[in-house]
Design a protein around this motif. Sequence first.
Motif, mmCIF file in Angstrom:
data_model
loop_
_atom_site.group_PDB
_atom_site.id
_atom_site.type_symbol
_atom_site.label_atom_id
_atom_site.label_comp_id
_atom_site.label_asym_id
_atom_site.label_seq_id
_atom_site.Cartn_x
_atom_site.Cartn_y
_atom_site.Cartn_z
ATOM 1 N N PHE A 91 0.838 -1.199 0.000
ATOM 2 C CA PHE A 91 0.000 0.000 0.000
ATOM 3 C C PHE A 91 0.877 1.254 0.000
ATOM 4 O O PHE A 91 0.652 2.183 -0.774
ATOM 5 N N ASN A 92 1.896 1.243 0.855
ATOM 6 C CA ASN A 92 2.761 2.423 0.976
ATOM 7 C C ASN A 92 3.398 2.831 -0.348
ATOM 8 O O ASN A 92 3.421 4.008 -0.693
ATOM 9 N N VAL A 93 3.938 1.855 -1.088
ATOM 10 C CA VAL A 93 4.647 2.252 -2.311
ATOM 11 C C VAL A 93 3.680 2.824 -3.347
ATOM 12 O O VAL A 93 4.022 3.767 -4.059
ATOM 13 N N LEU A 94 2.471 2.283 -3.415
ATOM 14 C CA LEU A 94 1.522 2.839 -4.387
ATOM 15 C C LEU A 94 1.069 4.234 -3.957
ATOM 16 O O LEU A 94 0.832 5.106 -4.795
ATOM 17 N N LEU A 95 0.970 4.418 -2.643
ATOM 18 C CA LEU A 95 0.634 5.752 -2.140
ATOM 19 C C LEU A 95 1.748 6.749 -2.483
ATOM 20 O O LEU A 95 1.485 7.847 -3.000
ATOM 21 N N ILE A 96 2.995 6.353 -2.245
ATOM 22 C CA ILE A 96 4.130 7.237 -2.557
ATOM 23 C C ILE A 96 4.162 7.544 -4.052
ATOM 24 O O ILE A 96 4.339 8.695 -4.472
ATOM 25 N N ALA A 97 3.958 6.503 -4.860
ATOM 26 C CA ALA A 97 3.938 6.711 -6.309
ATOM 27 C C ALA A 97 2.848 7.708 -6.688
ATOM 28 O O ALA A 97 3.048 8.585 -7.527
ATOM 29 N N GLY A 98 1.685 7.590 -6.023
ATOM 30 C CA GLY A 98 0.585 8.504 -6.295
ATOM 31 C C GLY A 98 0.923 9.941 -5.903
ATOM 32 O O GLY A 98 0.628 10.882 -6.638
ATOM 33 N N LEU A 99 1.581 10.091 -4.742
ATOM 34 C CA LEU A 99 1.988 11.436 -4.305
ATOM 35 C C LEU A 99 2.900 12.077 -5.348
ATOM 36 O O LEU A 99 2.736 13.245 -5.714
ATOM 37 N N LEU A 100 3.857 11.278 -5.860
ATOM 38 C CA LEU A 100 4.803 11.821 -6.839
ATOM 39 C C LEU A 100 4.105 12.113 -8.171
ATOM 40 O O LEU A 100 4.374 13.130 -8.812
ATOM 41 N N GLY A 101 3.199 11.217 -8.576
ATOM 42 C CA GLY A 101 2.458 11.444 -9.819
ATOM 43 C C GLY A 101 1.598 12.700 -9.708
ATOM 44 O O GLY A 101 1.522 13.513 -10.638
ATOM 45 N N GLY A 102 0.949 12.877 -8.547
ATOM 46 C CA GLY A 102 0.123 14.062 -8.333
ATOM 47 C C GLY A 102 0.969 15.327 -8.341
ATOM 48 O O GLY A 102 0.587 16.354 -8.908
ATOM 49 N N LEU A 103 2.159 15.232 -7.720
ATOM 50 C CA LEU A 103 3.073 16.376 -7.714
ATOM 51 C C LEU A 103 3.490 16.714 -9.151
ATOM 52 O O LEU A 103 3.592 17.892 -9.522
ATOM 53 N N ALA A 104 3.710 15.671 -9.964
ATOM 54 C CA ALA A 104 4.070 15.894 -11.369
ATOM 55 C C ALA A 104 2.974 16.690 -12.067
ATOM 56 O O ALA A 104 3.247 17.643 -12.802
ATOM 57 N N GLY A 105 1.714 16.313 -11.815
ATOM 58 C CA GLY A 105 0.597 17.025 -12.434
ATOM 59 C C GLY A 105 0.530 18.465 -11.966
ATOM 60 O O GLY A 105 0.398 19.392 -12.774
#
Lengths: 310, 357
Positions: free
Chosen positions: B243-257
């Motif tokens: 769960f944590n890694v997908l959450l972190i990936a999401g945070l970074l993807g959202g930051l990219a946007g």
Amino acid sequence: MSEFLDVLGSTALYATAIRLALPILFAALGEVFAERAGLVNVGLEGMMLMGAFAGVIGAHYTGSPWLGAVIGMLAAIGIAAIQAGVSINLSGDQIVVGIALNLAVLGITSFLARAIWEGGDVPKVDGFSAFSMPLLSGLPVIGSILFKQSVLIYVAIAVAVFSWWVLTRTSWGLRLRACGEDPHSADSLGIPVFAYRWKAMMICGALAGLGGVFLSLGQLFTFSDNMSGGRGFIALAVVIIARWSPLRALGAAFLFGAFEAFALRVQVTDIDVPAELMLALPYVVTLLVYAGVVGRSRPPKSLGREYSRG
Amino acid sequence: MSRALAGRGDTVMLIVRTGVALLGAALVGAIFLLLDGVDLAFAFEEILNQSVGSSFAIKNSLIDAVPITLVGLGVAVAFRAGIFNLGGEGQIYMGALAAVLVVLNLSGLPGPLLILLGLVAGMVGGGLWGGIAGGLRSRLGLSEIITTIMLNFIAFWIVSYLVRGPIQDPGGAGYPYTEEIPTKAELPVIGGMIPLGAVLLVVAAALIWVLLERTRMGISIKSLGAGEAAGRFAGLKVERTGFNVLLIAGLLGGLAGAASLLGNEGRLSDFFSPGWGFIGVMTALIGRGTAIGTLVAGLMIGFLTSGISGAQSAAGIPTATAQILLGVFVLFLIIVNTDVVVRYLRRAAASLRRAER
């Protein structure tokens, strides 16, 4: 509300549902063979996209949708051969290879479309149009649902039934399934695991390619970038939902076709629902149904594991 | 799995490999350019100029590198845990959506605060999308490969609906986009050359490096990547880490946007991302799943993309050829990294075998 019921009661909805279910059904049937042999084929999406693209190229240059279909299937089999070679013989991670192939096919097809046609403007080609079965198409209700369709519909149903028979009623199918359940035991009984897995992946490529062909030559009569639009992944979910059975895949694929058709049919009524949100529906449904069944279905035991002798 | 990707002292090799890829791509690219009747020397000079030739060119190149590298870092973290984040595209759209909503609705606030809130909102939006995939994986055992792809399409259609309806620019003549963000919410460019997004990029890469190499969570991420059974046996909370890694990936993807919205695009549309989510996957693969590698790979691709697109009109390079050049470069990058791919696949297989016993 009554307008919703009108949509649900229209024969056009179900006729469209069958048409839209077809690409997913072909791909899912292919995936059933692959997964029953122990191979997760995430490259399904790429195989469909390649089939859709090569099908249009074939139909454009030969003028025949049938030759286009053959070319589309061959191109998808080519992708399947890469998937098979790397994942079966080189023991590569099946998922990594599949993802890489999806990306590669997405790039190659949109690039080639631009290289061949200025601005990637792919022209319309002759495709598979609906064909009215004599006598049967005149039947009330089911006539227009079942018997005013492309010939490929009957091919798909035949393939589903035949796949079920092959996998569950023949010794070839039993051996194939043994490769997916317990390849070590299968090997010790003299079953050539690699050969069965290769055959399964080739069948998968051919059927996924045909699914892609129907997408381009049976629905839109042209090619556009990324036109598979995640249907390969929906087909992956369909296989899980259908619990690896070709017959249940028939039903599950139709369910998704029905939601997509519903989303489209609602647009032509007076019902005021945003088109974009309706277009998200098939993906939402996939997630929900997938979440609903996943714990209760048992995949082939050695699914996704590479096999090496010794 | 993770060890093959984490090899230290790879930085020199990375530069050598990249050099080889660049050379190969230049040779093959030259053939296409000659076929188009382009003046070769001028074209290459122009590409170089538009890529690093001026502070303006460098600024543009860095702007191109920001979204793909941020998404790539998220993909890399997940990859090290053996999890495939294909949801970059959806995370970008949800991040940009959250950011544009915050920035447009709180436009009375002072600029720096607005920027901060916009970036945080972006991370929340992307994190939500990554977190859904993470939750479905850890709670219900749903494959993130299927769920992230479905979530991409759902995010896209949500944004597509909103920018054609509720948040469409009333003065936009019916185009599917939002109003432009206020000037004070735009990310500043330091010294006319370094966009703030690029600073975020380096900070993010450093944090991911620390996370992977210096923390307890990094250890569980990497051991999860080495095989779930092994991880469970060693007492790891496998579901939690997934769960944590997908959450972190999401945070970074959202930051990219959010960073692209505030740093460059200025408004959200349904053609906001030209496939950054998937280029990010390639960036992470080329960067071998390490933070530094992904940063270098992302910068390389950013500089080349910007150089080629900038040189296109001056040097008379047709659009199709420009795409060939980029495609060939990425292809060469993958080819020079095949040994790692193969090594990685072998290790993955070996760790699975170990886990079975």
